[in-house]
Design a protein around this motif. Structure first.
Motif, short mmCIF file in Angstrom:
data_model
loop_
_atom_site.label_atom_id
_atom_site.label_comp_id
_atom_site.label_asym_id
_atom_site.label_seq_id
_atom_site.Cartn_x
_atom_site.Cartn_y
_atom_site.Cartn_z
N GLN A 141 0.84 -1.19 0.00
CA GLN A 141 0.00 0.00 0.00
C GLN A 141 0.87 1.25 0.00
OE1 GLN A 141 -2.42 -0.52 3.57
NE2 GLN A 141 -4.11 -1.27 2.32
N ALA A 142 0.45 2.25 -0.78
CA ALA A 142 1.16 3.54 -0.81
C ALA A 142 0.17 4.62 -0.40
CB ALA A 142 1.69 3.81 -2.21
N VAL A 143 0.53 5.37 0.64
CA VAL A 143 -0.24 6.52 1.09
C VAL A 143 0.53 7.74 0.60
CG1 VAL A 143 -1.09 7.80 3.10
CG2 VAL A 143 -1.13 5.29 3.09
N ILE A 144 -0.09 8.53 -0.26
CA ILE A 144 0.62 9.61 -0.95
C ILE A 144 0.07 10.97 -0.58
CG2 ILE A 144 1.32 10.53 -3.18
CD1 ILE A 144 1.02 7.75 -4.35
N ALA A 145 0.99 11.89 -0.27
CA ALA A 145 0.68 13.30 -0.04
C ALA A 145 1.69 14.10 -0.84
CB ALA A 145 0.79 13.63 1.44
N GLY A 146 1.36 15.35 -1.16
CA GLY A 146 2.38 16.17 -1.79
C GLY A 146 1.91 17.16 -2.82
N MET A 147 2.88 17.61 -3.61
CA MET A 147 2.69 18.69 -4.58
C MET A 147 3.39 18.31 -5.89
SD MET A 147 3.62 21.84 -2.08
CE MET A 147 2.61 22.16 -0.62
N GLU A 148 3.01 18.73 -7.00
CA GLU A 148 1.69 19.17 -7.33
C GLU A 148 0.84 17.98 -7.62
OE1 GLU A 148 0.61 22.81 -9.49
OE2 GLU A 148 2.72 22.78 -10.11
N ALA A 149 -0.41 18.06 -7.17
CA ALA A 149 -1.32 16.92 -7.28
C ALA A 149 -1.42 16.40 -8.70
CB ALA A 149 -2.70 17.31 -6.75
N HIS A 150 -1.65 17.29 -9.65
CA HIS A 150 -1.94 16.87 -11.02
C HIS A 150 -0.70 16.50 -11.83
CE1 HIS A 150 -1.00 21.10 -11.43
NE2 HIS A 150 -0.91 20.97 -12.73
N ILE A 151 0.47 16.67 -11.25
CA ILE A 151 1.70 16.32 -11.97
C ILE A 151 2.40 15.17 -11.26
CG2 ILE A 151 3.89 17.17 -12.91
CD1 ILE A 151 2.61 20.02 -12.88
N CYS A 152 3.23 15.48 -10.28
CA CYS A 152 4.07 14.46 -9.65
C CYS A 152 3.27 13.46 -8.81
CB CYS A 152 5.18 15.12 -8.83
SG CYS A 152 6.32 16.07 -9.87
N VAL A 153 2.27 13.94 -8.07
CA VAL A 153 1.45 13.03 -7.27
C VAL A 153 0.68 12.10 -8.20
CG1 VAL A 153 -0.53 12.88 -5.70
CG2 VAL A 153 1.30 14.55 -5.27
N MET A 154 0.03 12.68 -9.22
CA MET A 154 -0.79 11.88 -10.13
C MET A 154 0.04 10.84 -10.86
SD MET A 154 -2.63 10.90 -12.88
CE MET A 154 -1.59 11.61 -14.13
N GLN A 155 1.18 11.25 -11.41
CA GLN A 155 1.99 10.31 -12.19
C GLN A 155 2.58 9.21 -11.32
OE1 GLN A 155 4.67 12.07 -15.08
NE2 GLN A 155 3.28 13.80 -15.38
N THR A 156 3.02 9.56 -10.11
CA THR A 156 3.55 8.55 -9.19
C THR A 156 2.45 7.56 -8.80
OG1 THR A 156 5.19 10.11 -8.33
CG2 THR A 156 4.67 8.19 -6.95
N ALA A 157 1.29 8.08 -8.43
CA ALA A 157 0.18 7.22 -8.03
C ALA A 157 -0.24 6.29 -9.17
CB ALA A 157 -1.00 8.07 -7.57
N ALA A 158 -0.32 6.83 -10.37
CA ALA A 158 -0.74 6.02 -11.52
C ALA A 158 0.24 4.88 -11.77
CB ALA A 158 -0.87 6.90 -12.76
N GLN A 159 1.53 5.17 -11.69
CA GLN A 159 2.52 4.11 -11.93
C GLN A 159 2.53 3.08 -10.80
OE1 GLN A 159 6.22 6.13 -13.29
NE2 GLN A 159 5.80 4.89 -15.09
#
Length: 182
Positions: free
Chosen positions: A100-118
């Motif tokens: 499980q990965a619990v993710i927080a951070g900036m910017e949501a639509h760039i680095c957070v989104m791409q990390t979460a998707a992968q």
């Protein structure tokens, strides 16, 4: 599904000095990231912190310094938007052995989104902490959350994470963390 302290890893993405200043509600994002890092330290949840091009964007905001240290978080510099494309990060995450990965951070639509998707593409359960995640615009942040939720990510709050990690009241960890969320 619930977020479990013994199967999750906290990932704090790019909450950096020059980046934070441009975000919507940066104080709330930083405060909640600090709570998550403190809870991770208390409960033995491994934490990874990334910094996108720190020479240009600065280091992680000083307000998170003590919590990063307490969590014994590994701080990883990166140039890729997705942390998973950074070999040092991918290796550090794999070394945690967490699903499980619990993710927080900036910017949501760039680095957070791409990390979460992968991470989801790799088969991990992903939870994005909405009140510890920010973009420069609310529209960009909402688009990220909508897209990730449609792809199967859990959209959660800081309190949801902390209470799911705790699992019960009355423990020493509960007593230690309760003042942070009151």
């Amino acid at each position: 599904m619930l977020i479990e302290a013994d199967t999750s890893c906290l990932i704090v993405i790019d909450i950096q000095q020059r980046l934070a200043a441009a975000m919507q509600a940066p104080a709330e994002t930083v405060k909640n990231a600090r709570i998550l890092l403190t809870a991770a330290a208390e409960l033995g949840v491994p934490a990874l912190v990334t910094e996108q091009y720190p020479r240009g964007l600065g280091r992680t905001v000083p307000e998170l310094g003590p919590a990063v240290a307490a969590a014994k978080a590994q701080v990883i510099e990166k140039l890729h938007f997705s942390s998973m494309n950074e070999p040092a990060f991918a290796a550090a995450f794999a070394a945690t052995g967490r699903r499980q990965a619990v993710i927080a951070g900036m910017e949501a639509h760039i680095c957070v989104m791409q990390t979460a998707a992968q991470l989801m593409q790799a088969g991990h359960e992903v939870f994005v902490v909405t009140d510890a995640t920010a973009s420069r615009t609310l529209a960009s942040e909402q688009a990220c959350l909508d897209r990730l939720q449609a792809a199967g990510a859990g959209i959660v709050t800081t309190e949801m994470v902390v209470f799911e990690w705790l699992g019960q009241a009355g423990t020493p960890a509960f007593k230690a963390l309760l003042p942070l969320i009151k």
